[in-house]
Scaffold this active site. Structure first.
Site, PDB file in Angstrom:
ATOM      1  CE  LYS A  47       1.327  -4.745  -4.339  1.00 29.86           C
ATOM      2  NZ  LYS A  47       2.751  -4.397  -4.441  1.00 29.86           N
TER       3      LYS A  47
HETATM    4  N1  PMP Z   1      -2.352   0.150  -3.210  1.00 34.30           N
HETATM    5  C1  PMP Z   1      -2.577  -0.997  -2.584  1.00 34.30           C
HETATM    6  C2  PMP Z   1      -3.960  -1.294  -2.116  1.00 34.30           C
HETATM    7  C3  PMP Z   1      -1.533  -1.896  -2.353  1.00 34.30           C
HETATM    8  O1  PMP Z   1      -1.753  -3.054  -1.715  1.00 34.30           O
HETATM    9  C4  PMP Z   1      -0.223  -1.557  -2.798  1.00 34.30           C
HETATM   10  C5  PMP Z   1       0.905  -2.500  -2.543  1.00 34.30           C
HETATM   11  N2  PMP Z   1       1.569  -2.369  -1.301  1.00 34.30           N
HETATM   12  C6  PMP Z   1      -0.037  -0.327  -3.443  1.00 34.30           C
HETATM   13  C7  PMP Z   1      -1.124   0.489  -3.649  1.00 34.30           C
HETATM   14  C8  PMP Z   1       1.323   0.165  -3.879  1.00 34.30           C
HETATM   15  O2  PMP Z   1       1.830  -0.493  -5.015  1.00 34.30           O
HETATM   16  P1  PMP Z   1       3.374  -0.811  -5.077  1.00 34.30           P
HETATM   17  O3  PMP Z   1       3.665  -1.810  -4.005  1.00 34.30           O
HETATM   18  O4  PMP Z   1       3.601  -1.339  -6.439  1.00 34.30           O
HETATM   19  O5  PMP Z   1       4.129   0.460  -4.826  1.00 34.30           O
END
Ligand code: PMP
Length: 331
Positions: A47
């Protein structure tokens, strides 16, 4: 940049995460398996990439200047990244967090200087108590604020298109045949997948969804099926709405995983590889096994799995024997 040079600030260390060959956990599966370990980001998750990209985009447009406020909904990771960026760049950070997030995550966000509003997870997205509606309201009430809105922000995809995708292409010298990616907002899978498909349309983009989420079914039917929705434990994976930051055309197929199998796979990843990662990393490993069972890979497969975050945030959940037993995940 990484390690060789002196960083001007911690924000210069976002991205350029390592890829590690998996030695044991995938040894019975055909092909070679590699993990891109996003825990190496300074905020310990993928993130950091989107938070920095979206904030710097707002700075370039002149809608964010020091002293202004950043508002977001977050399961924790985006919040940490934004709070860290806010500290370094001199912004205020207000976060609306789901009550599914661990207390530890919430405490960490407060330590990072953020103002945290805890909202119920199991209400409809358009309920005024939801973390979406809470963040929108705070944004409206706070002068000189920006709303990151990661679930519906195309810049979320763009961040991974410009960083994660090119990194994987370069690190694997174009040899990658499949990527396996957890889908929450969908930013990671869409941006990384889009870049890689542009380099080689044969690369398979394999998504990971949670049992209890609408994403996989939506991908197959392009319709939101509310009967798919049920409560689940994995934080950051799947959704009870269709995220605008997911480009469903980029994804070849989704696989759903259970809370229990994802939790056990997270622990296995620690034991087999020494990789201490979060709950969705276990989900990705579990999905890898399920894809292998379906015959997706062969001896020539060069598979990169993305492990989204660090394990330390889950000590009171998947890495707590007490919690695991309470869920019925351990004897
Ligand atoms: N794993 C974790 C621990 C996350 O916080 C997130 C974000 N919501 C994701 C995976 C998924 O990534 P994305 O939001 O880019 O699909």
């Amino acid at each position: 940049m990484r390690n060789q040079d002196i960083a001007n600030s911690i924000l210069d260390l976002v991205g350029q995460t390592p890829i590690v060959k998996l030695q044991r956990i995938t040894k019975d599966l055909p092909g070679d398996f590699y993990a891109k370990v996003e825990a190496f980001n300074p905020g310990h998750s993928a993130k950091d990439r989107i938070a920095l990209h979206i904030v710097e985009n707002a700075e370039k447009k002149g809608i964010l200047t020091p002293g202004d406020t950043i508002v977001e909904t977050t399961s924790g990771n985006t919040g940490f990244s934004l709070a860290m960026i806010a500290l370094v760049k001199g912004y205020k950070c207000i976060l609306a967090v789901s009550d599914k997030s661990s207390q530890n995550k919430i405490d960490v966000l407060k330590t990072m200087g953020a103002e945290v509003h805890v909202c119920p997870a199991n209400v409809a997205a358009d309920d005024p108590r939801s973390y979406y509606e809470t963040a929108k309201r705070i944004h409206k009430e706070t002068p000189n604020s920006i709303y990151i809105n990661q679930y519906f922000n195309e810049l979320n995809i763009e961040a991974h298109y410009h960083t994660t995708g090119p990194e994987i292409w370069k690190q694997t010298q174009g040899k990658v045949t499949h990527i396996i990616v957890a889908s929450g907002t969908g930013g990671t899978i869409s941006g990384t997948g889009r870049y890689l498909k542009e380099q080689n349309p044969e690369i398979q983009i394999l998504g990971v969804d949670a049992i209890g989420s609408v994403i996989k079914k939506y991908h197959e039917t392009r319709e939101l099926d509310e009967s798919e929705i049920s409560p689940y434990k994995i934080e950051g994976l799947g959704k009870n709405l269709v995220p605008g930051a997911t480009d469903f055309d980029v994804v070849d197929v989704y696989e759903k995983v259970s809370d229990k199998e994802a939790a056990l796979a997270s622990r296995e990843l620690v034991q087999e590889e020494g990789l201490f990662c979060g709950y969705t990393s276990g989900a990705v490993i579990q999905a890898t096994k399920q894809y292998a069972e379906k015959g997706i890979f062969n001896e020539n497969s060069f598979v990169v799995v993305i492990l989204p975050d660090h394990g330390i945030r889950y000590m009171d959940k998947i890495y707590s024997d007490t919690w695991m037993k309470e869920q019925g995940f351990l004897e």
